[in-house]
Write a protein that holds these residues in place. Sequence first.
Motif, PDB file in Angstrom:
ATOM      1  N   ALA A  42      68.970  29.798  13.852  1.00 47.37           N
ATOM      2  CA  ALA A  42      68.113  29.335  14.946  1.00 47.37           C
ATOM      3  C   ALA A  42      68.910  28.548  15.981  1.00 47.37           C
ATOM      4  O   ALA A  42      68.683  28.674  17.187  1.00 47.37           O
ATOM      5  N   ASP A  43      69.868  27.720  15.522  1.00 46.64           N
ATOM      6  CA  ASP A  43      70.647  26.898  16.446  1.00 46.64           C
ATOM      7  C   ASP A  43      71.618  27.737  17.277  1.00 46.64           C
ATOM      8  O   ASP A  43      71.929  27.389  18.418  1.00 46.64           O
ATOM      9  N   LYS A  44      72.115  28.828  16.704  1.00 46.28           N
ATOM     10  CA  LYS A  44      73.032  29.681  17.444  1.00 46.28           C
ATOM     11  C   LYS A  44      72.365  30.245  18.688  1.00 46.28           C
ATOM     12  O   LYS A  44      72.902  30.190  19.785  1.00 46.28           O
ATOM     13  N   GLY A  45      71.153  30.782  18.513  1.00 41.28           N
ATOM     14  CA  GLY A  45      70.420  31.362  19.633  1.00 41.28           C
ATOM     15  C   GLY A  45      71.293  32.306  20.422  1.00 41.28           C
ATOM     16  O   GLY A  45      71.929  33.207  19.878  1.00 41.28           O
ATOM     17  N   ASP A  46      71.327  32.079  21.722  1.00 38.87           N
ATOM     18  CA  ASP A  46      72.157  32.915  22.596  1.00 38.87           C
ATOM     19  C   ASP A  46      73.426  32.190  23.029  1.00 38.87           C
ATOM     20  O   ASP A  46      74.055  32.558  24.007  1.00 38.87           O
ATOM     21  N   GLN A  47      73.788  31.141  22.303  1.00 36.38           N
ATOM     22  CA  GLN A  47      74.977  30.387  22.665  1.00 36.38           C
ATOM     23  C   GLN A  47      76.240  31.132  22.263  1.00 36.38           C
ATOM     24  O   GLN A  47      76.324  31.704  21.179  1.00 36.38           O
ATOM     25  N   GLN A  48      77.221  31.109  23.117  1.00 34.65           N
ATOM     26  CA  GLN A  48      78.513  31.719  22.836  1.00 34.65           C
ATOM     27  C   GLN A  48      79.557  30.608  22.710  1.00 34.65           C
ATOM     28  O   GLN A  48      79.892  29.947  23.684  1.00 34.65           O
ATOM     29  N   LYS A  49      80.018  30.373  21.493  1.00 36.35           N
ATOM     30  CA  LYS A  49      81.013  29.332  21.252  1.00 36.35           C
ATOM     31  C   LYS A  49      82.202  29.962  20.552  1.00 36.35           C
ATOM     32  O   LYS A  49      82.107  30.367  19.387  1.00 36.35           O
ATOM     33  N   PRO A  50      83.337  30.065  21.253  1.00 38.86           N
ATOM     34  CA  PRO A  50      84.505  30.762  20.692  1.00 38.86           C
ATOM     35  C   PRO A  50      84.940  30.238  19.330  1.00 38.86           C
ATOM     36  O   PRO A  50      85.236  31.019  18.431  1.00 38.86           O
ATOM     37  N   LEU A  51      84.977  28.901  19.159  1.00 37.65           N
ATOM     38  CA  LEU A  51      85.432  28.342  17.887  1.00 37.65           C
ATOM     39  C   LEU A  51      84.484  28.743  16.763  1.00 37.65           C
ATOM     40  O   LEU A  51      84.914  29.128  15.671  1.00 37.65           O
ATOM     41  N   ARG A  52      83.178  28.663  17.022  1.00 36.59           N
ATOM     42  CA  ARG A  52      82.189  29.058  16.018  1.00 36.59           C
ATOM     43  C   ARG A  52      82.333  30.543  15.673  1.00 36.59           C
ATOM     44  O   ARG A  52      82.204  30.934  14.514  1.00 36.59           O
ATOM     45  N   GLU A  53      82.610  31.372  16.675  1.00 40.43           N
ATOM     46  CA  GLU A  53      82.793  32.805  16.422  1.00 40.43           C
ATOM     47  C   GLU A  53      84.033  33.054  15.572  1.00 40.43           C
ATOM     48  O   GLU A  53      84.041  33.941  14.719  1.00 40.43           O
ATOM     49  N   GLN A  54      85.072  32.268  15.781  1.00 35.10           N
ATOM     50  CA  GLN A  54      86.280  32.404  14.963  1.00 35.10           C
ATOM     51  C   GLN A  54      85.992  32.051  13.513  1.00 35.10           C
ATOM     52  O   GLN A  54      86.450  32.735  12.589  1.00 35.10           O
ATOM     53  N   TRP A  55      85.250  30.970  13.295  1.00 33.92           N
ATOM     54  CA  TRP A  55      84.893  30.591  11.925  1.00 33.92           C
ATOM     55  C   TRP A  55      84.018  31.656  11.273  1.00 33.92           C
ATOM     56  O   TRP A  55      84.189  31.986  10.108  1.00 33.92           O
ATOM     57  N   SER A  56      83.054  32.174  12.044  1.00 37.40           N
ATOM     58  CA  SER A  56      82.151  33.196  11.512  1.00 37.40           C
ATOM     59  C   SER A  56      82.924  34.411  11.041  1.00 37.40           C
ATOM     60  O   SER A  56      82.587  35.037  10.032  1.00 37.40           O
ATOM     61  N   ALA A  57      83.954  34.775  11.782  1.00 33.94           N
ATOM     62  CA  ALA A  57      84.768  35.932  11.409  1.00 33.94           C
ATOM     63  C   ALA A  57      85.473  35.714  10.073  1.00 33.94           C
ATOM     64  O   ALA A  57      85.825  36.680   9.383  1.00 33.94           O
ATOM     65  N   LYS A  58      85.661  34.446   9.704  1.00 30.74           N
ATOM     66  CA  LYS A  58      86.294  34.111   8.429  1.00 30.74           C
ATOM     67  C   LYS A  58      85.271  33.806   7.337  1.00 30.74           C
ATOM     68  O   LYS A  58      85.628  33.353   6.255  1.00 30.74           O
ATOM     69  N   GLY A  59      84.005  34.016   7.653  1.00 31.80           N
ATOM     70  CA  GLY A  59      82.953  33.799   6.653  1.00 31.80           C
ATOM     71  C   GLY A  59      82.440  32.380   6.593  1.00 31.80           C
ATOM     72  O   GLY A  59      81.713  32.021   5.662  1.00 31.80           O
ATOM     73  N   ILE A  60      82.774  31.533   7.597  1.00 33.03           N
ATOM     74  CA  ILE A  60      82.369  30.127   7.593  1.00 33.03           C
ATOM     75  C   ILE A  60      81.346  29.889   8.697  1.00 33.03           C
ATOM     76  O   ILE A  60      81.581  30.210   9.867  1.00 33.03           O
ATOM     77  N   GLU A  61      80.203  29.318   8.335  1.00 33.14           N
ATOM     78  CA  GLU A  61      79.175  28.923   9.290  1.00 33.14           C
ATOM     79  C   GLU A  61      78.961  27.418   9.172  1.00 33.14           C
ATOM     80  O   GLU A  61      78.836  26.890   8.066  1.00 33.14           O
ATOM     81  N   LEU A  62      78.942  26.720  10.306  1.00 33.22           N
ATOM     82  CA  LEU A  62      78.809  25.267  10.298  1.00 33.22           C
ATOM     83  C   LEU A  62      77.712  24.811  11.263  1.00 33.22           C
ATOM     84  O   LEU A  62      77.494  25.444  12.307  1.00 33.22           O
ATOM     85  N   GLY A  63      77.053  23.726  10.911  1.00 32.61           N
ATOM     86  CA  GLY A  63      76.069  23.117  11.786  1.00 32.61           C
ATOM     87  C   GLY A  63      76.153  21.609  11.691  1.00 32.61           C
ATOM     88  O   GLY A  63      76.467  21.051  10.628  1.00 32.61           O
ATOM     89  N   LEU A  64      75.883  20.922  12.795  1.00 35.83           N
ATOM     90  CA  LEU A  64      75.892  19.466  12.837  1.00 35.83           C
ATOM     91  C   LEU A  64      74.762  19.035  13.757  1.00 35.83           C
ATOM     92  O   LEU A  64      74.609  19.567  14.866  1.00 35.83           O
ATOM     93  N   ASP A  65      73.940  18.079  13.318  1.00 30.83           N
ATOM     94  CA  ASP A  65      72.876  17.588  14.187  1.00 30.83           C
ATOM     95  C   ASP A  65      72.568  16.124  13.911  1.00 30.83           C
ATOM     96  O   ASP A  65      72.963  15.566  12.886  1.00 30.83           O
TER      97      ASP A  65
END
Length: 396
Positions: A42-65
């Motif tokens: 839900a937090d990802k939505g339509d946001q494009q964040k290069p660092l997050r995409e790099q982590w996702s490619a390695k199987g890592i998803e992170l959130g901070l709030d």
Amino acid sequence: MHTSYHPHPVLLGLLLTLVIAEAAASDTNFGGPDAVDNQISADKGDQQKPLREQWSAKGIELGLDYSAVGLYADTVLPGSDKEAISGMVRLYGSWRPQGQQENGGGSLVWKLEHRHSYTDTSVKNFEFGAGGLGLVTPPFNDEKGRLTNLYWKQTLSDGEGTLIAGFMDVTDYVDVYAAASPWTGFMNFAFSTGTNTIALPGDATFGAALGHMLTDSLFVIAGISDMEADPTRPLESVDNFFNDNHYFRSIELGWTSSQEQIYLNNIHLTLWQSDKSDFLNQASDKGFNLSASMMKGNWLPFVRYGNAQDGSLLGIKESLSLGFVYYGMLAPKNHFGFAINWADAGSDQYTAEAFYYMKLGKNLELTPDIQLIVDPALNPGQDQIWIAGIRARIFW
């Protein structure tokens, strides 16, 4: 006399081993809106964040709030505060190892939190001081640093089921529906998990839960976990589970129009049983909950009923909630909710709540809220109590 069945730890271990041995295939999601994977999505939505995409490619998803809730009541019991403000920072995520990334597989899920209160009374306990019998956004308490989740999530081989095992928050899978989230839905717990009747364990409770589609529309969700869990000392829950044998058990049978709509179009019956808990100072109890919600255009009407044999959670044996959420009000990502509740709290107590959730920009959520408690159970000399609230969340 209450009699509990305690499964032998070895048999339980064998059962989990057999279930895990069936794992692979595509991901099936039985979690509610606040489950880690759903929150990140839900937090990802339509946001494009290069660092997050790099982590996702390695199987890592992170959130901070960071979230905060503030409440104010027009009248309170003598010696109680008229306002409460509590906050929380959360770091959460998942890691899907190489070889598990295609077609679902398995992942390690975690959530760490620091919960704190800026006032003497936390938001969680504020309603008591006002004279009502109930909880408001229970996660907003003053427990400081703690663990909420650390579990392995595994998709079953047929792609129709999911197993989680480890340290869990049972509200992620018990009696779930779309408006139960204390971050995006109703604040009063009368409109959330169990309608104030289920004698739930604490977070970071060690155990296992399994959800499975029986047909394209029928599903079952079952779980067992430790009733003595202390989220500030999570490792003790493992010893509790295998040695103290005080458990929370639940099984839910339900219908949904599709897996993708499982907590929107949802009719379910939840049966639950809890052993006594020394940590929670809570007696053993059992009961059932009925819930129905169905999306009609932008409208999500719902009806929810809870029944506890002894009312060991708050002293409430019966509770009925009726309400709706309207999605897309004034803006595509905003929604409005209204509901009323009747509770048998020794006397009849009535609660009404209205809120308006707003998505402001890409990283900020704001929710003004108003609650009315009629014939408050702990303040019989007062006819009604008004509580005004505001909730905010910023995420990265």
